[in-house]
Design a protein around this motif. Sequence first.
Motif, PDB file in Angstrom:
ATOM      1  N   LYS A  94       0.838  -1.206   0.000  1.00 56.06           N
ATOM      2  CA  LYS A  94       0.000   0.000   0.000  1.00 56.06           C
ATOM      3  C   LYS A  94       0.869   1.251   0.000  1.00 56.06           C
ATOM      4  CE  LYS A  94      -4.179  -1.407  -0.118  1.00 56.06           C
ATOM      5  NZ  LYS A  94      -4.971  -1.172  -1.310  1.00 56.06           N
ATOM      6  N   ASP A  95       1.952   1.214   0.766  1.00 61.57           N
ATOM      7  CA  ASP A  95       2.876   2.344   0.805  1.00 61.57           C
ATOM      8  C   ASP A  95       3.488   2.567  -0.580  1.00 61.57           C
ATOM      9  OD1 ASP A  95       4.239   4.458   1.907  1.00 61.57           O
ATOM     10  OD2 ASP A  95       5.703   3.227   2.972  1.00 61.57           O
ATOM     11  N   ARG A  96       3.852   1.488  -1.271  1.00 66.06           N
ATOM     12  CA  ARG A  96       4.396   1.597  -2.631  1.00 66.06           C
ATOM     13  C   ARG A  96       3.348   2.175  -3.593  1.00 66.06           C
ATOM     14  NH1 ARG A  96       9.487   1.559  -2.621  1.00 66.06           N
ATOM     15  NH2 ARG A  96      10.558  -0.259  -1.839  1.00 66.06           N
ATOM     16  N   GLN A  97       2.098   1.718  -3.472  1.00 61.95           N
ATOM     17  CA  GLN A  97       1.025   2.216  -4.339  1.00 61.95           C
ATOM     18  C   GLN A  97       0.814   3.713  -4.148  1.00 61.95           C
ATOM     19  OE1 GLN A  97      -2.477  -0.046  -3.451  1.00 61.95           O
ATOM     20  NE2 GLN A  97      -1.783  -1.852  -4.572  1.00 61.95           N
ATOM     21  N   MET A  98       0.877   4.178  -2.906  1.00 61.81           N
ATOM     22  CA  MET A  98       0.669   5.596  -2.627  1.00 61.81           C
ATOM     23  C   MET A  98       1.815   6.450  -3.161  1.00 61.81           C
ATOM     24  SD  MET A  98      -1.147   5.526   1.177  1.00 61.81           S
ATOM     25  CE  MET A  98       0.400   5.696   1.978  1.00 61.81           C
ATOM     26  N   ASN A  99       2.955   5.834  -3.442  1.00 63.06           N
ATOM     27  CA  ASN A  99       4.133   6.578  -3.884  1.00 63.06           C
ATOM     28  C   ASN A  99       4.650   6.137  -5.247  1.00 63.06           C
ATOM     29  OD1 ASN A  99       4.948   8.391  -1.538  1.00 63.06           O
ATOM     30  ND2 ASN A  99       4.568   6.431  -0.529  1.00 63.06           N
ATOM     31  N   THR A 100       3.785   5.650  -6.116  1.00 59.55           N
ATOM     32  CA  THR A 100       4.237   5.169  -7.425  1.00 59.55           C
ATOM     33  C   THR A 100       4.902   6.277  -8.241  1.00 59.55           C
ATOM     34  OG1 THR A 100       2.013   5.513  -8.296  1.00 59.55           O
ATOM     35  CG2 THR A 100       2.600   3.272  -7.652  1.00 59.55           C
ATOM     36  N   GLU A 101       4.428   7.495  -8.105  1.00 55.92           N
ATOM     37  CA  GLU A 101       5.006   8.600  -8.872  1.00 55.92           C
ATOM     38  C   GLU A 101       6.312   9.112  -8.263  1.00 55.92           C
ATOM     39  OE1 GLU A 101       2.073  11.607  -9.448  1.00 55.92           O
ATOM     40  OE2 GLU A 101       0.642  10.208 -10.294  1.00 55.92           O
ATOM     41  N   ASN A 102       6.596   8.724  -7.017  1.00 53.91           N
ATOM     42  CA  ASN A 102       7.800   9.203  -6.336  1.00 53.91           C
ATOM     43  C   ASN A 102       8.786   8.073  -6.026  1.00 53.91           C
ATOM     44  OD1 ASN A 102       6.675  11.819  -6.200  1.00 53.91           O
ATOM     45  ND2 ASN A 102       5.518  11.206  -4.400  1.00 53.91           N
ATOM     46  N   TYR A 103       8.685   6.957  -6.781  1.00 56.85           N
ATOM     47  CA  TYR A 103       9.557   5.809  -6.503  1.00 56.85           C
ATOM     48  C   TYR A 103      11.015   6.239  -6.430  1.00 56.85           C
ATOM     49  CZ  TYR A 103      11.608   1.194  -6.797  1.00 56.85           C
ATOM     50  OH  TYR A 103      12.306   0.062  -6.515  1.00 56.85           O
ATOM     51  N   PRO A 104      11.781   5.815  -5.478  1.00 59.48           N
ATOM     52  CA  PRO A 104      11.544   4.814  -4.436  1.00 59.48           C
ATOM     53  C   PRO A 104      11.095   5.403  -3.093  1.00 59.48           C
ATOM     54  CG  PRO A 104      13.868   5.283  -4.519  1.00 59.48           C
ATOM     55  CD  PRO A 104      13.205   6.167  -5.553  1.00 59.48           C
ATOM     56  N   ALA A 105      10.605   6.626  -3.089  1.00 57.58           N
ATOM     57  CA  ALA A 105      10.160   7.252  -1.836  1.00 57.58           C
ATOM     58  C   ALA A 105       9.017   6.465  -1.199  1.00 57.58           C
ATOM     59  CB  ALA A 105       9.707   8.679  -2.102  1.00 57.58           C
ATOM     60  N   LEU A 106       9.004   6.443   0.118  1.00 58.05           N
ATOM     61  CA  LEU A 106       7.963   5.765   0.888  1.00 58.05           C
ATOM     62  C   LEU A 106       7.521   6.660   2.037  1.00 58.05           C
ATOM     63  CD1 LEU A 106       9.656   2.269   1.177  1.00 58.05           C
ATOM     64  CD2 LEU A 106       7.649   2.801  -0.202  1.00 58.05           C
ATOM     65  N   ASN A 107       6.279   6.510   2.453  1.00 57.53           N
ATOM     66  CA  ASN A 107       5.812   7.203   3.653  1.00 57.53           C
ATOM     67  C   ASN A 107       6.396   6.563   4.902  1.00 57.53           C
ATOM     68  OD1 ASN A 107       4.205   8.985   2.172  1.00 57.53           O
ATOM     69  ND2 ASN A 107       2.482   7.568   2.196  1.00 57.53           N
TER      70      ASN A 107
END
Length: 103
Positions: free
Chosen positions: A18-31
């Motif tokens: 879910k964290d990856r899905q929320m940050n698909t445009e900012n890969y590899p950033a994570l919440n």
Amino acid sequence: MKIIFVIERSRLRHLRSKDRQMNTENYPALNYPEIYLLDSGYKSFFQTSSDLCDPIDYRPMLHSDFSADLHHYRRVADVRHFRSKSKSWSSGDRSRLSRKVIF
């Protein structure tokens, strides 16, 4: 400061995906870039490292302070389980009801 999610081991991958899905445009950033799995759970961690916890208090899930919440969520879970398992024969197909069993 670290946020500790108290979840089942099987849900850890779900949280990361879910964290990856929320940050698909900012890969590899994570919440939540650092996720830790507490060996033997939060109770064991609290017994050995309560100074790292805020609030410095531990009450088990079945503590009397939570009994109303537990009762409510168990009832909600039972209703959801029943609804997902129930079937409806009201779709106009009466063939199942009108079959005769001959011995």
